[in-house]
Scaffold this motif. Structure first.
Motif, PDB file in Angstrom:
ATOM      1  N   MET A   1       0.913  -1.408  -0.081  1.00 13.00           N
ATOM      2  CA  MET A   1      -0.082  -0.058  -0.204  1.00 13.00           C
ATOM      3  C   MET A   1       1.182   1.230  -0.076  1.00 13.00           C
ATOM      4  O   MET A   1       1.843   1.546   0.858  1.00 13.00           O
ATOM      5  N   ASN A   2       0.612   2.199  -1.000  1.00 11.83           N
ATOM      6  CA  ASN A   2       1.448   3.358  -0.957  1.00 11.83           C
ATOM      7  C   ASN A   2       0.850   4.279  -0.182  1.00 11.83           C
ATOM      8  O   ASN A   2       0.115   4.339   0.695  1.00 11.83           O
ATOM      9  N   ILE A   3       1.710   5.530  -0.013  1.00 13.58           N
ATOM     10  CA  ILE A   3       1.203   6.660   1.202  1.00 13.58           C
ATOM     11  C   ILE A   3      -0.161   7.194   0.888  1.00 13.58           C
ATOM     12  O   ILE A   3      -0.764   7.232   1.586  1.00 13.58           O
ATOM     13  N   GLN A   4      -0.133   7.430  -0.661  1.00  9.27           N
ATOM     14  CA  GLN A   4      -1.825   7.957  -0.930  1.00  9.27           C
ATOM     15  C   GLN A   4      -2.797   6.964  -0.535  1.00  9.27           C
ATOM     16  O   GLN A   4      -3.762   7.439   0.032  1.00  9.27           O
ATOM     17  N   GLN A   5      -2.484   5.722  -0.691  1.00 10.84           N
ATOM     18  CA  GLN A   5      -3.584   4.664  -0.520  1.00 10.84           C
ATOM     19  C   GLN A   5      -3.796   4.677   1.179  1.00 10.84           C
ATOM     20  O   GLN A   5      -4.878   4.747   1.548  1.00 10.84           O
ATOM     21  N   ARG A   6      -2.764   4.794   1.796  1.00  8.58           N
ATOM     22  CA  ARG A   6      -2.678   4.630   3.229  1.00  8.58           C
ATOM     23  C   ARG A   6      -3.491   5.951   3.899  1.00  8.58           C
ATOM     24  O   ARG A   6      -4.341   5.850   4.549  1.00  8.58           O
TER      25      ARG A   6
END
Length: 77
Positions: A1-6
């Protein structure tokens, strides 16, 4: 999971929690203030997009419409 998704998942979890709190506090002054504020903040921080912003705001309106209808129905009985 990338930062934007998190960030998105964190915002949605926070918003859902505030909407649940709002449901418990319906009928009290400013019951939707926290939910409305966190939706707006998540949108301004770009954690949610425009469509989610509208959908979540509409959800608050639907909750209030349902609450107000139940109050009117109870008063009519």
């Amino acid at each position: 999971m990338n930062i934007q998704q998190r960030d998105h998942q964190t915002a949605i979890t926070w918003i859902e929690g505030e909407i649940n709190n709002m449901k418990r506090d319906l009928g009290k002054p400013n019951a939707s203030a926290a939910a409305t504020s966190c939706i707006t903040l998540a949108f301004l921080l770009r954690a949610i997009d425009d469509d989610e912003h509208r959908r979540l705001r509409a959800r608050i309106d639907e909750i209030y419409d349902s609450y107000n209808a139940s109050i009117k129905q109870g008063a009519a009985a």
